[in-house]
Design a protein around this motif. Structure first.
Motif, short mmCIF file in Angstrom:
data_model
loop_
_atom_site.label_atom_id
_atom_site.label_comp_id
_atom_site.label_asym_id
_atom_site.label_seq_id
_atom_site.Cartn_x
_atom_site.Cartn_y
_atom_site.Cartn_z
N GLN A 55 99.10 22.52 67.04
CA GLN A 55 100.17 23.74 66.53
C GLN A 55 100.60 24.53 67.67
OE1 GLN A 55 96.98 26.05 65.43
NE2 GLN A 55 97.41 28.17 66.45
N LEU A 56 101.34 25.16 66.92
CA LEU A 56 102.85 25.62 67.63
C LEU A 56 102.91 27.41 67.35
CD1 LEU A 56 105.68 23.83 68.14
CD2 LEU A 56 104.26 24.11 69.51
N ASN A 57 102.47 28.36 67.94
CA ASN A 57 102.49 30.04 67.57
C ASN A 57 103.91 30.46 67.93
OD1 ASN A 57 99.36 30.26 67.08
ND2 ASN A 57 99.47 29.30 68.86
N LEU A 58 104.62 30.97 67.03
CA LEU A 58 105.37 32.27 67.58
C LEU A 58 104.85 33.77 66.67
CD1 LEU A 58 109.40 31.53 65.58
CD2 LEU A 58 107.94 33.47 65.63
N LEU A 59 105.05 34.36 67.95
CA LEU A 59 104.85 35.83 68.44
C LEU A 59 105.94 37.08 67.90
CD1 LEU A 59 102.38 36.37 70.70
CD2 LEU A 59 101.44 35.09 68.30
N HIS A 60 105.62 38.08 67.45
CA HIS A 60 106.66 38.66 67.11
C HIS A 60 106.62 40.38 66.94
CE1 HIS A 60 107.47 39.30 63.37
NE2 HIS A 60 107.12 38.32 63.07
N GLN A 61 106.83 41.26 67.68
CA GLN A 61 106.75 42.16 66.46
C GLN A 61 106.90 42.84 65.58
OE1 GLN A 61 107.09 45.46 70.02
NE2 GLN A 61 109.13 45.78 69.44
N MET A 62 106.30 43.84 64.51
CA MET A 62 105.78 43.50 63.16
C MET A 62 107.86 43.94 63.05
SD MET A 62 102.29 45.27 61.70
CE MET A 62 103.06 45.92 60.24
N ASP A 63 108.69 45.10 63.34
CA ASP A 63 109.84 45.57 63.18
C ASP A 63 110.95 44.27 63.06
OD1 ASP A 63 109.66 45.85 65.76
OD2 ASP A 63 110.74 47.27 65.77
N ASN A 64 110.19 43.87 63.31
CA ASN A 64 111.90 42.08 63.66
C ASN A 64 111.89 41.43 62.36
OD1 ASN A 64 113.02 40.69 64.84
ND2 ASN A 64 112.65 40.16 66.23
N GLU A 65 112.20 42.08 61.78
CA GLU A 65 112.35 40.82 60.31
C GLU A 65 112.93 40.32 60.60
OE1 GLU A 65 113.62 43.91 56.95
OE2 GLU A 65 112.14 45.22 58.19
N ALA A 66 114.02 40.30 60.99
CA ALA A 66 115.01 39.25 61.47
C ALA A 66 114.28 37.82 62.13
CB ALA A 66 115.87 39.00 62.54
N SER A 67 113.48 37.74 63.44
CA SER A 67 112.12 37.22 63.39
C SER A 67 111.08 36.79 62.51
CB SER A 67 111.10 37.85 64.75
OG SER A 67 111.97 37.41 66.46
N CYS A 68 111.20 37.06 61.29
CA CYS A 68 110.13 37.07 59.99
C CYS A 68 110.98 35.94 59.43
CB CYS A 68 109.45 37.76 59.71
SG CYS A 68 108.17 38.31 59.41
N ARG A 69 112.18 36.02 59.01
CA ARG A 69 113.27 34.86 58.15
C ARG A 69 112.95 33.86 59.16
NH1 ARG A 69 115.48 40.06 57.99
NH2 ARG A 69 117.32 39.96 59.08
N VAL A 70 113.39 34.21 60.34
CA VAL A 70 113.87 32.62 61.48
C VAL A 70 112.40 31.86 61.18
CG1 VAL A 70 113.88 31.53 63.64
CG2 VAL A 70 115.22 33.20 63.13
N ALA A 71 110.84 32.25 61.94
CA ALA A 71 109.57 31.98 61.56
C ALA A 71 109.85 31.08 59.27
CB ALA A 71 108.65 33.24 62.08
N GLU A 72 110.10 31.94 59.34
CA GLU A 72 109.76 30.71 57.75
C GLU A 72 110.86 30.02 57.16
OE1 GLU A 72 109.93 34.05 55.24
OE2 GLU A 72 108.56 34.79 55.56
N LYS A 73 111.97 30.50 57.84
CA LYS A 73 113.05 28.93 57.17
C LYS A 73 112.57 28.09 58.50
CE LYS A 73 116.98 31.85 56.65
NZ LYS A 73 118.12 32.46 57.13
N SER A 74 112.37 27.84 59.46
CA SER A 74 111.89 26.97 60.47
C SER A 74 109.99 26.44 60.04
CB SER A 74 111.59 27.43 61.98
OG SER A 74 112.51 27.91 62.87
N GLY A 75 109.56 26.57 59.00
CA GLY A 75 108.47 26.83 58.92
C GLY A 75 106.76 26.90 59.71
N TYR A 76 106.38 27.95 60.45
CA TYR A 76 105.95 28.59 60.64
C TYR A 76 105.36 29.65 59.57
CZ TYR A 76 107.50 27.01 65.35
OH TYR A 76 106.80 25.93 66.30
N GLY A 77 104.24 29.30 58.82
CA GLY A 77 103.84 30.50 58.22
C GLY A 77 103.47 31.76 58.43
N PHE A 78 103.05 32.92 57.89
CA PHE A 78 102.81 33.72 58.84
C PHE A 78 100.53 33.73 59.18
CE2 PHE A 78 100.06 37.74 58.00
CZ PHE A 78 100.20 39.02 58.99
N ALA A 79 100.21 34.06 59.95
CA ALA A 79 99.23 33.95 60.41
C ALA A 79 97.83 35.63 60.33
CB ALA A 79 98.99 32.58 61.60
N GLU A 80 98.43 36.13 60.98
CA GLU A 80 97.98 37.18 61.39
C GLU A 80 98.93 38.70 62.21
OE1 GLU A 80 95.20 36.78 64.10
OE2 GLU A 80 96.09 35.88 65.27
#
Length: 190
Positions: free
Chosen positions: A136-161
């Protein structure tokens, strides 16, 4: 693959090459950290040559210790221009999980650099550390970083919590997760 000896070229993603950081990267590293948007999202800061040298030393020491595998991301189609960084922060073997991180220089944003580089790092990490039990790999970012949410999704990292804010981060954060699929390859026996 010997993941502890990566002095030469590393993973690739199209024109992007992930390679260990070099002393020649100092000017580009300092320039990248001049971007206010990037500085706002990172805990570490690089404002001058002394801080850049220390940053590079931390990356090298982490690689040598096997706890931090940081790669400069360069664009071979643009004369090996530095376009970002990706990092695998790997805890003790057998823990099963590790953290990934990344940043891109301002001029590279919007070109798909982050998802491509993160994808290459992810594939490399799951292959290089399969024998150590990495699943398992975890990607962490601040809530206000919407660009990182998009990068995570495009890279196959699903939102966990949602993670509660804690120093040095003033805002709550997101944890995205990617799990290795398929069975790990068994090590070859003599």
């Amino acid at each position: 693959m010997d993941h502890h000896d990566l002095r030469s070229a590393g993973p690739e993603a199209g024109p992007l090459l992930l390679r260990p950081w070099l002393p020649a990267d100092l000017p580009a590293l300092i320039e990248a950290y001049r971007d206010p948007a990037m500085r706002a999202m990172l805990a570490s800061q690089v404002t001058d040559e002394a801080e850049a040298r220390l940053w590079l030393r931390v990356q090298q020491e982490g690689r040598e210790a096997g706890t931090r595998f940081s790669f400069a991301v360069v664009d071979r189609d643009r004369s090996d221009e530095l376009v970002g960084q990706v990092v695998l922060k790997y805890p003790a073997p057998g823990s099963g999980s590790a953290e990934v991180g990344y940043w891109t220089v301002a001029s590279a944003r919007g070109r798909g650099v982050a998802p491509q580089a993160l994808g290459a790092l992810t594939d490399w990490a799951f292959e290089a550390f399969a024998g150590d039990g990495l699943v398992q790999l975890n990607l962490l970012h601040q809530m206000d970083n919407e660009a990182s949410c998009r990068v995570a999704e495009k890279s196959g990292y699903g939102f966990a919590e949602i993670l509660p804010a804690r120093p040095p981060w003033p805002l709550d954060g997101h944890r995205h997760v990617r799990v290795r699929t398929g069975r790990p390859r068994q090590p070859l026996r003599p």
